[in-house]
Motif scaffolding. Structure first.
Motif, PDB file in Angstrom:
ATOM      1  N   ALA A  28       2.517 -13.931  -9.215  1.00 14.22           N
ATOM      2  CA  ALA A  28       3.013 -14.776 -10.120  1.00 14.22           C
ATOM      3  C   ALA A  28       2.981 -14.006 -11.490  1.00 14.22           C
ATOM      4  O   ALA A  28       4.052 -14.321 -12.546  1.00 14.22           O
ATOM      5  N   ARG A  29       2.336 -13.050 -11.640  1.00 18.94           N
ATOM      6  CA  ARG A  29       1.929 -12.299 -12.972  1.00 18.94           C
ATOM      7  C   ARG A  29       1.832 -10.824 -12.448  1.00 18.94           C
ATOM      8  O   ARG A  29       1.497 -10.502 -11.259  1.00 18.94           O
ATOM      9  N   PRO A  30       2.247  -9.727 -13.129  1.00 15.74           N
ATOM     10  CA  PRO A  30       2.321  -8.466 -12.672  1.00 15.74           C
ATOM     11  C   PRO A  30       0.715  -8.220 -12.439  1.00 15.74           C
ATOM     12  O   PRO A  30      -0.193  -8.501 -13.421  1.00 15.74           O
ATOM     13  N   PRO A  31       0.354  -7.399 -11.506  1.00 15.57           N
ATOM     14  CA  PRO A  31      -0.884  -7.301 -11.075  1.00 15.57           C
ATOM     15  C   PRO A  31      -1.377  -5.857 -11.614  1.00 15.57           C
ATOM     16  O   PRO A  31      -0.606  -5.307 -12.168  1.00 15.57           O
ATOM     17  N   GLN A  32      -2.649  -5.795 -11.862  1.00 19.32           N
ATOM     18  CA  GLN A  32      -3.409  -4.363 -12.262  1.00 19.32           C
ATOM     19  C   GLN A  32      -3.436  -3.779 -10.952  1.00 19.32           C
ATOM     20  O   GLN A  32      -4.392  -4.380  -9.879  1.00 19.32           O
ATOM     21  N   ILE A  33      -3.151  -2.753 -10.586  1.00 26.82           N
ATOM     22  CA  ILE A  33      -3.097  -2.008  -9.370  1.00 26.82           C
ATOM     23  C   ILE A  33      -3.858  -0.538  -9.565  1.00 26.82           C
ATOM     24  O   ILE A  33      -3.559  -0.059 -10.369  1.00 26.82           O
ATOM     25  N   ILE A  34      -5.047  -0.389  -9.171  1.00 29.61           N
ATOM     26  CA  ILE A  34      -5.771   0.595  -9.267  1.00 29.61           C
ATOM     27  C   ILE A  34      -5.967   1.433  -7.819  1.00 29.61           C
ATOM     28  O   ILE A  34      -6.414   1.107  -6.893  1.00 29.61           O
ATOM     29  N   ARG A  35      -5.302   2.578  -7.818  1.00 27.71           N
ATOM     30  CA  ARG A  35      -5.202   3.273  -6.710  1.00 27.71           C
ATOM     31  C   ARG A  35      -6.501   4.240  -6.560  1.00 27.71           C
ATOM     32  O   ARG A  35      -7.127   4.976  -7.656  1.00 27.71           O
ATOM     33  N   ILE A  36      -7.106   4.017  -5.356  1.00 31.15           N
ATOM     34  CA  ILE A  36      -8.311   4.743  -5.209  1.00 31.15           C
ATOM     35  C   ILE A  36      -8.048   6.091  -4.512  1.00 31.15           C
ATOM     36  O   ILE A  36      -8.017   6.350  -3.328  1.00 31.15           O
ATOM     37  N   GLY A  37      -8.125   7.124  -5.561  1.00 29.05           N
ATOM     38  CA  GLY A  37      -7.857   8.405  -5.123  1.00 29.05           C
ATOM     39  C   GLY A  37      -8.830   8.828  -3.734  1.00 29.05           C
ATOM     40  O   GLY A  37     -10.252   8.776  -3.675  1.00 29.05           O
ATOM     41  N   GLY A  38      -7.953   9.349  -2.761  1.00 27.49           N
ATOM     42  CA  GLY A  38      -8.576   9.914  -1.661  1.00 27.49           C
ATOM     43  C   GLY A  38      -9.225   9.053  -0.482  1.00 27.49           C
ATOM     44  O   GLY A  38      -9.657   9.262   0.468  1.00 27.49           O
ATOM     45  N   ALA A  39      -8.854   7.569  -1.030  1.00 29.82           N
ATOM     46  CA  ALA A  39      -9.115   6.704  -0.026  1.00 29.82           C
ATOM     47  C   ALA A  39      -7.867   6.524   0.998  1.00 29.82           C
ATOM     48  O   ALA A  39      -7.054   5.608   0.954  1.00 29.82           O
ATOM     49  N   SER A  40      -7.574   7.346   1.923  1.00 30.92           N
ATOM     50  CA  SER A  40      -6.629   7.259   2.577  1.00 30.92           C
ATOM     51  C   SER A  40      -6.944   6.400   3.936  1.00 30.92           C
ATOM     52  O   SER A  40      -8.050   5.635   4.296  1.00 30.92           O
ATOM     53  N   VAL A  41      -5.693   5.949   4.711  1.00 30.43           N
ATOM     54  CA  VAL A  41      -5.927   5.061   5.701  1.00 30.43           C
ATOM     55  C   VAL A  41      -6.940   5.752   6.677  1.00 30.43           C
ATOM     56  O   VAL A  41      -7.674   4.958   7.240  1.00 30.43           O
ATOM     57  N   GLY A  42      -6.781   6.890   6.991  1.00 33.33           N
ATOM     58  CA  GLY A  42      -7.734   7.519   8.042  1.00 33.33           C
ATOM     59  C   GLY A  42      -9.266   7.579   7.650  1.00 33.33           C
ATOM     60  O   GLY A  42     -10.114   7.596   8.550  1.00 33.33           O
ATOM     61  N   ARG A  43      -9.524   7.458   6.343  1.00 28.10           N
ATOM     62  CA  ARG A  43     -10.774   7.369   5.891  1.00 28.10           C
ATOM     63  C   ARG A  43     -11.196   5.969   5.970  1.00 28.10           C
ATOM     64  O   ARG A  43     -12.682   5.804   6.091  1.00 28.10           O
ATOM     65  N   ILE A  44     -10.546   4.915   5.773  1.00 22.57           N
ATOM     66  CA  ILE A  44     -11.162   3.709   5.567  1.00 22.57           C
ATOM     67  C   ILE A  44     -10.711   2.693   6.838  1.00 22.57           C
ATOM     68  O   ILE A  44     -11.929   2.000   7.173  1.00 22.57           O
ATOM     69  N   VAL A  45      -9.621   3.158   7.508  1.00 22.16           N
ATOM     70  CA  VAL A  45      -9.840   2.248   9.054  1.00 22.16           C
ATOM     71  C   VAL A  45     -10.594   3.137   9.825  1.00 22.16           C
ATOM     72  O   VAL A  45      -9.951   3.974  10.672  1.00 22.16           O
ATOM     73  N   THR A  46     -11.603   2.636  10.060  1.00 23.62           N
ATOM     74  CA  THR A  46     -12.809   3.243  11.124  1.00 23.62           C
ATOM     75  C   THR A  46     -13.572   2.219  11.620  1.00 23.62           C
ATOM     76  O   THR A  46     -13.850   1.291  11.027  1.00 23.62           O
ATOM     77  N   ASN A  47     -14.186   2.834  12.866  1.00 21.45           N
ATOM     78  CA  ASN A  47     -14.995   1.746  13.547  1.00 21.45           C
ATOM     79  C   ASN A  47     -16.436   2.075  13.167  1.00 21.45           C
ATOM     80  O   ASN A  47     -17.482   1.577  13.636  1.00 21.45           O
ATOM     81  N   ARG A  48     -16.400   2.883  11.918  1.00 21.34           N
ATOM     82  CA  ARG A  48     -17.920   3.102  11.493  1.00 21.34           C
ATOM     83  C   ARG A  48     -17.866   2.694   9.985  1.00 21.34           C
ATOM     84  O   ARG A  48     -17.945   3.668   9.112  1.00 21.34           O
ATOM     85  N   PRO A  49     -17.763   1.550   9.659  1.00 18.76           N
ATOM     86  CA  PRO A  49     -17.362   1.225   8.319  1.00 18.76           C
ATOM     87  C   PRO A  49     -18.550   1.669   7.280  1.00 18.76           C
ATOM     88  O   PRO A  49     -18.320   1.868   6.083  1.00 18.76           O
ATOM     89  N   GLN A  50     -19.719   1.734   7.947  1.00 20.92           N
ATOM     90  CA  GLN A  50     -20.900   2.028   7.134  1.00 20.92           C
ATOM     91  C   GLN A  50     -20.912   3.631   6.536  1.00 20.92           C
ATOM     92  O   GLN A  50     -21.433   3.738   5.492  1.00 20.92           O
ATOM     93  N   ASP A  51     -19.900   4.363   7.083  1.00 23.64           N
ATOM     94  CA  ASP A  51     -19.791   5.659   6.556  1.00 23.64           C
ATOM     95  C   ASP A  51     -18.653   5.715   5.520  1.00 23.64           C
ATOM     96  O   ASP A  51     -18.564   7.020   5.345  1.00 23.64           O
ATOM     97  N   ILE A  52     -18.291   4.697   5.241  1.00 22.58           N
ATOM     98  CA  ILE A  52     -16.983   4.743   3.874  1.00 22.58           C
ATOM     99  C   ILE A  52     -17.768   5.174   2.776  1.00 22.58           C
ATOM    100  O   ILE A  52     -18.819   4.623   2.541  1.00 22.58           O
ATOM    101  N   ASP A  53     -16.957   6.125   2.266  1.00 22.04           N
ATOM    102  CA  ASP A  53     -17.458   6.372   0.833  1.00 22.04           C
ATOM    103  C   ASP A  53     -17.158   5.459  -0.014  1.00 22.04           C
ATOM    104  O   ASP A  53     -15.829   5.345  -0.638  1.00 22.04           O
ATOM    105  N   ILE A  54     -18.064   4.390  -0.656  1.00 23.36           N
ATOM    106  CA  ILE A  54     -18.080   3.276  -1.263  1.00 23.36           C
ATOM    107  C   ILE A  54     -17.807   3.356  -2.767  1.00 23.36           C
ATOM    108  O   ILE A  54     -17.396   2.721  -3.646  1.00 23.36           O
ATOM    109  N   LYS A  55     -18.387   4.759  -3.087  1.00 28.35           N
ATOM    110  CA  LYS A  55     -18.509   5.056  -4.608  1.00 28.35           C
ATOM    111  C   LYS A  55     -17.362   4.774  -5.381  1.00 28.35           C
ATOM    112  O   LYS A  55     -17.184   4.173  -6.408  1.00 28.35           O
ATOM    113  N   PRO A  56     -16.036   5.358  -5.011  1.00 30.14           N
ATOM    114  CA  PRO A  56     -14.875   5.120  -5.775  1.00 30.14           C
ATOM    115  C   PRO A  56     -14.494   3.686  -6.128  1.00 30.14           C
ATOM    116  O   PRO A  56     -14.007   3.538  -7.057  1.00 30.14           O
TER     117      PRO A  56
END
Length: 222
Positions: A28-56
């Motif tokens: 309803a209102r323009p969102p703020q979209i923050i693109r997380i550099g380096g967070a590709s589908v391949g790095r986030i869609v994983t069966n080991r979510p504990q290994d995701i680099d969450i710092k960014p």
């Protein structure tokens, strides 16, 4: 005042059509979209979510301006409590957070969880609701929408994607099924078609946002 949404978006460039969590037309209102550099589908869609680099994602929270903060990938559900503790605003990592309410109404036999990649979405993503791991159904690798997201393509055939998704759900539906939960944040554009084809109510990331922050989603998608 109309609430504003901040979206922590993966580093992708495939089309974000109206209804997608990453499309400005969804809100309803323009969102703020923050693109997380380096967070590709391949790095986030994983069966080991504990290994995701969450710092960014942690760093991005410091720049969030919205009344509610969400991510553009439900596979970040593993980090829900961790990230939510870093902000004083409502935070939704995934539509899977709706299981906190849905489990009171629907048994595992009655609920369907539609995801992007069934092999990657595991009990680890479901938190305390591991009993629902058997409810998960994924888009086949040959499906158009999955191919577009996997390959980060620039063109999307919405009609083809909708047809394949509804056919998949209808062909695998049983009388026991009573509700559909769309884990993937790229699936809400097809919610109306899914409801019409299956006759079942549907929960997705947009309904989660609207439940917590009424008025944030454009009326046609709320």
């Amino acid at each position: 005042m109309t609430p504003r949404v901040t979206v922590l978006q993966l580093d992708t460039y495939f089309p974000r059509i109206a209804g997608d969590v990453g499309s400005e037309q969804t809100y309803a209102r323009p969102p703020q979209i923050i693109r997380i550099g380096g967070a590709s589908v391949g790095r986030i869609v994983t069966n080991r979510p504990q290994d995701i680099d969450i710092k960014p994602f942690e760093e991005a929270l410091a720049h969030a301006e919205g009344d509610i903060i969400v991510t553009s990938c439900g596979f970040l559900s593993y980090w829900q409590d961790h990230l939510a503790a870093l902000t004083d605003r409502p935070f939704i990592s995934s539509a899977l957070t709706a299981l906190d309410d849905l489990h009171r109404i629907h048994s595992p036999d009655a609920l369907r969880i539609l995801t992007f990649n069934q092999d990657a979405l595991t009990a680890a993503h479901l938190g305390k609701h591991t009993a629902y791991a058997g409810c998960i159904i994924g888009l086949p690798p040959a499906h158009h929408l999955r191919h577009v997201i996997d390959q980060n393509l620039s063109a999307l055939d919405e009609a083809l994607a909708s047809s394949e998704i509804t056919k998949l759900l209808c062909e695998t539906q049983t009388e026991a099924h009573g509700h559909i939960l769309l884990e993937c944040t790229n699936l809400p554009p097809y919610r109306a078609a899914i409801k019409a084809a299956t006759g079942l109510p549907v929960t997705d990331i947009l309904t989660c946002i609207e439940t917590i922050c009424a008025g944030a989603i454009a009326p046609q998608f709320s």
